[in-house]
Design an enzyme around this catalytic site. Structure first.
Site, PDB file in Angstrom:
ATOM      1  N   HIS A  96      -2.291   7.398  15.948  1.00 43.79           N
ATOM      2  CA  HIS A  96      -3.077   6.545  16.856  1.00 43.79           C
ATOM      3  C   HIS A  96      -2.220   6.138  18.059  1.00 43.79           C
ATOM      4  O   HIS A  96      -2.707   6.096  19.195  1.00 43.79           O
ATOM      5  CB  HIS A  96      -3.521   5.263  16.147  1.00 43.79           C
ATOM      6  CG  HIS A  96      -4.438   5.480  14.997  1.00 43.79           C
ATOM      7  ND1 HIS A  96      -4.088   5.163  13.707  1.00 43.79           N
ATOM      8  CD2 HIS A  96      -5.701   5.972  14.934  1.00 43.79           C
ATOM      9  CE1 HIS A  96      -5.102   5.444  12.898  1.00 43.79           C
ATOM     10  NE2 HIS A  96      -6.089   5.938  13.612  1.00 43.79           N
ATOM     11  N   ASP A 101      -8.427  15.577  13.032  1.00 40.34           N
ATOM     12  CA  ASP A 101      -9.837  15.665  12.665  1.00 40.34           C
ATOM     13  C   ASP A 101     -10.487  16.711  13.572  1.00 40.34           C
ATOM     14  O   ASP A 101     -11.265  16.383  14.475  1.00 40.34           O
ATOM     15  CB  ASP A 101     -10.508  14.296  12.832  1.00 40.34           C
ATOM     16  CG  ASP A 101      -9.878  13.266  11.916  1.00 40.34           C
ATOM     17  OD1 ASP A 101     -10.051  13.369  10.700  1.00 40.34           O
ATOM     18  OD2 ASP A 101      -9.181  12.372  12.414  1.00 40.34           O
ATOM     19  N   SER A 160      -4.202   7.393   7.884  1.00 39.14           N
ATOM     20  CA  SER A 160      -4.258   6.074   7.250  1.00 39.14           C
ATOM     21  C   SER A 160      -4.335   6.228   5.727  1.00 39.14           C
ATOM     22  O   SER A 160      -3.913   5.358   4.982  1.00 39.14           O
ATOM     23  CB  SER A 160      -5.478   5.302   7.745  1.00 39.14           C
ATOM     24  OG  SER A 160      -5.470   5.284   9.154  1.00 39.14           O
TER      25      SER A 160
HETATM   26  O1  PAF Z   1     -11.395   9.218  13.457  1.00 42.55           O
HETATM   27  C1  PAF Z   1     -11.753   8.074  13.099  1.00 42.55           C
HETATM   28  O2  PAF Z   1     -10.950   7.189  12.803  1.00 42.55           O
HETATM   29  C2  PAF Z   1     -13.235   7.759  13.032  1.00 42.55           C
HETATM   30  O3  PAF Z   1     -13.961   8.835  12.568  1.00 42.55           O
HETATM   31  C3  PAF Z   1     -13.804   7.235  14.372  1.00 42.55           C
HETATM   32  C4  PAF Z   1     -13.746   8.284  15.451  1.00 42.55           C
HETATM   33  C5  PAF Z   1     -13.038   6.000  14.809  1.00 42.55           C
HETATM   34  C6  PAF Z   1     -15.268   6.841  14.182  1.00 42.55           C
HETATM   35  O4  PAF Z   1     -15.415   5.834  13.236  1.00 42.55           O
END
Ligand code: PAF
Length: 281
Positions: A37, A150, A186
């Site tokens: 992140h 993702d 996470s």
């Molecule tokens: O990737 C994530 O953490 C989630 O799928 C997102 C994009 C915040 C949507 O809830």
């Protein structure tokens, strides 16, 4: 840095920034922030005047057997990280703010949402697309930042933005990995010591696939077989899927040609981890 809980306040702030011609960079998250992140936040910080991070554990993207209840939540630690990284606004609404009683509208994702992870997590991408669309509507970002970890989510959101003519640009940044190659997530915090050690095999298997392809291997079946053998040597591993996908068509390929995506989902104990690699044959 401001912590905003209401949609009304968030939308009003965005309107003010846009009125001043200030670019808004948006990093959507479910909290439990890690280096993956942080890499998104840093890029947004470099490229935009205003950086908004959303923290919302979205119930609509969890199935009945998923880990919604135990999903890690730590707004205190996340706030510290955001402050340190120069975030302007954390948008962290509660569930009722986003999905009030009698909420009825969800986005349907076509075949893209029914393959790979979508095959095993029914409704997951419908939930992701819905929350991301709502957040885009509330925050009106100029740029939105997602991680390549993702991969399917990133592809679906890029397509969503194009198909629905949303006025923003989606940026997808590389996977950030631990020292042993495990992709930051996470969910890594759920792993016990043995599972954590075993989980490093995912990156090793993806790298081995890359080497095999570079050496001339072109059969997806054979690559997947070799990856399975390697992963299943780890006691705590249970494979959900390993797939080789053509990136243009987003369909499985038998013979590897051009740029492909190898994606996988593997359980270590009860924890489901995903990873992927784009490889050029
Ligand atoms: O990737 C994530 O953490 C989630 O799928 C997102 C994009 C915040 C949507 O809830």
């Amino acid at each position: 840095m401001k912590l905003v809980r209401s949609i009304k306040e968030m939308a009003a702030l965005s309107k003010k920034y846009k009125g001043r011609g200030e670019a808004i960079g948006f990093v959507p998250t479910m909290g439990a922030l890690h280096k993956g992140h942080i890499s998104l936040i840093c890029r947004a910080r470099k490229e935009c005047k205003i950086v908004v991070v959303s923290i919302f554990v979205n119930p609509a993207q969890f199935g009945p057997k998923d880990d919604l209840k135990r999903y890690p939540r730590n707004l205190g630690a996340d706030t510290n990280i955001c402050r340190r990284e120069g975030v302007d606004i954390i948008f962290s609404p509660n569930r009722e703010e986003i999905y009030p009683k009698n909420y009825k509208t969800y986005l349907a994702i076509d075949d893209l949402g029914r393959v790979l992870c979508g095959k095993f997590r029914s409704g997951h991408f419908r939930g992701v697309a819905t929350i991301v669309t709502k957040l885009f509507n509330i925050i009106s970002p100029d740029f939105a930042y997602f991680g390549q970890k993702d991969a399917q989510q990133a592809i679906i959101i890029k397509k969503l933005v194009r198909d629905l003519n949303m006025p923003l640009e989606v940026k997808v940044l590389p996977i950030v990995r631990e020292r042993d190659g495990l992709a930051m997530s996470s969910r890594n915090t759920y792993l016990n010591r043995e599972q954590r050690e075993d989980a490093a095999v995912l990156y090793q298997a993806l790298r081995m696939a890359g080497v095999l392809i570079k050496k001339g291997s072109r059969s997806s079946k054979e690559i997947i077989r070799r990856m399975r053998l390697m992963i299943l040597k780890k006691k705590s591993a249970r494979i959900q899927y390993i797939s080789v996908f053509d990136l243009k068509e987003f369909k499985p390929v038998k013979r590897i040609k051009g740029k492909i995506l190898i994606a996988l989902a593997v359980f270590f104990g009860k924890t489901r981890l995903i990873d992927n690699m784009i490889i050029k044959a």
